[in-house]
Design a protein around this motif. Structure first.
Motif, PDB file in Angstrom:
ATOM      1  N   GLY A  20       0.844  -1.046   0.054  1.00 58.32           N
ATOM      2  CA  GLY A  20       0.166  -0.027  -0.143  1.00 58.32           C
ATOM      3  C   GLY A  20       1.218   1.351  -0.076  1.00 58.32           C
ATOM      4  O   GLY A  20       0.394   2.214  -0.721  1.00 58.32           O
ATOM      5  N   SER A  24       1.796   3.861  -2.911  1.00 57.28           N
ATOM      6  CA  SER A  24       0.973   5.504  -2.378  1.00 57.28           C
ATOM      7  C   SER A  24       2.133   6.303  -3.117  1.00 57.28           C
ATOM      8  O   SER A  24       1.787   7.327  -3.233  1.00 57.28           O
ATOM      9  N   PRO A 199      -1.399   4.375   4.888  1.00 53.82           N
ATOM     10  CA  PRO A 199      -2.326   3.442   3.397  1.00 53.82           C
ATOM     11  C   PRO A 199      -1.365   2.094   3.806  1.00 53.82           C
ATOM     12  O   PRO A 199       0.036   2.190   4.463  1.00 53.82           O
ATOM     13  N   TYR A 201      -2.962  -2.302   2.412  1.00 50.02           N
ATOM     14  CA  TYR A 201      -3.762  -3.131   1.702  1.00 50.02           C
ATOM     15  C   TYR A 201      -4.622  -3.986   3.260  1.00 50.02           C
ATOM     16  O   TYR A 201      -2.914  -4.600   3.906  1.00 50.02           O
ATOM     17  N   THR A 220      -4.668   4.796   1.048  1.00 53.36           N
ATOM     18  CA  THR A 220      -4.004   4.127  -0.464  1.00 53.36           C
ATOM     19  C   THR A 220      -5.279   5.240  -1.313  1.00 53.36           C
ATOM     20  O   THR A 220      -4.093   5.790  -2.128  1.00 53.36           O
TER      21      THR A 220
END
Length: 244
Positions: A20, A24, A199, A201, A220
């Motif tokens: 992430g 970013s 940020p 995932y 993100t």
């Protein structure tokens, strides 16, 4: 023109966090990150950092997550050998600053052993701004000649800050394009500003480790598509070419 640096905390926390942060940066506004060196995904973060040198990487000093690197910091750990909970680390009658200096020095040395050049220092949960730990971060900054995060309400007499100003409101309810715009509007007149971000995932290690999970995905998405308003600029750097 004032410079705003979006710095992503928690590099190394999990592979989902690492990816992430990288996205970013490659596709968005994140210019730097700070790495935890005591987490399972730290070596994965190191590999990504070496593949993408345009991402500036600092050290996210830890005292409240995972386990210490040093085996000689008894005041910092619980019965299982993990770092004590946040509220206990805050208790200056429990924590020995010499143990903190020993552990954080080893975290910095571990980072250096990876062959990376550290960009700056900050800390998980902003613990470096606690009164009983402030002398530790000041000493480390001078020893390693590294700037550190300015996360103080009043500006101390200190010249080695990463940026002149800092804002941590891009978090939870503040995660929006409008939230970033408001932060920038509130810092008109400063030469440089750091905006903290997280940020990521979502993966299982993140869910097991952090209470701040799903808003990271929202961060993100915003950071990858945010357009900086006129009057501000991002740090000058040569961006990597993202692989498709």
């Amino acid at each position: 023109m004032p410079v705003v640096t979006f710095n992503a905390d928690d590099f190394g926390l999990s592979r989902g966090v690492n990816y992430g942060i990288l996205d970013s940066h490659l596709y968005g506004v994140v210019a730097s990150t700070t790495m935890l060196v005591n987490m399972p995904a730290s070596e994965h973060a190191v590999a990504l950092a070496k593949q993408h040198p345009s991402l500036k990487v600092g050290i996210h000093l830890a005292l409240t997550i995972g386990a210490p690197i040093s085996s000689e910091v008894p005041s910092l750990v619980d019965h299982s050998g993990q770092f004590r909970k946040l509220h206990l680390q805050r208790n200056e009658t429990i924590i020995n600053p010499d143990d903190v200096l020993r552990e954080w020095s080893l975290q910095i040395e571990t980072f250096l052993s990876y062959g990376l050049i550290p960009n700056h220092l900050d800390s998980h949960h902003h613990i470096h701004r606690w009164a009983h730990l402030r002398p530790v971060i000041e000493k480390l900054s001078k020893t390693y000649q590294l700037p550190w995060r300015h996360s103080f309400e009043q500006t101390p007499n200190e010249t080695s800050f990463y940026t002149a100003s800092f804002d941590d409101r891009f978090y939870k309810d503040g995660v929006s394009h409008q939230g970033i715009n408001q932060i920038l509007a509130d810092h008109t007149g400063v030469d440089s500003l750091e905006i903290m971000c997280h940020p990521a995932y979502v993966d299982e290690p993140l869910q097991q480790t952090s209470s701040y999970v799903h808003d990271r995905v929202k961060e993100t998405e915003i950071l990858m598509h945010y357009s900086l308003p006129s009057g501000w600029t991002l740090p000058a750097q040569k961006k990597d070419t993202p692989s498709i």
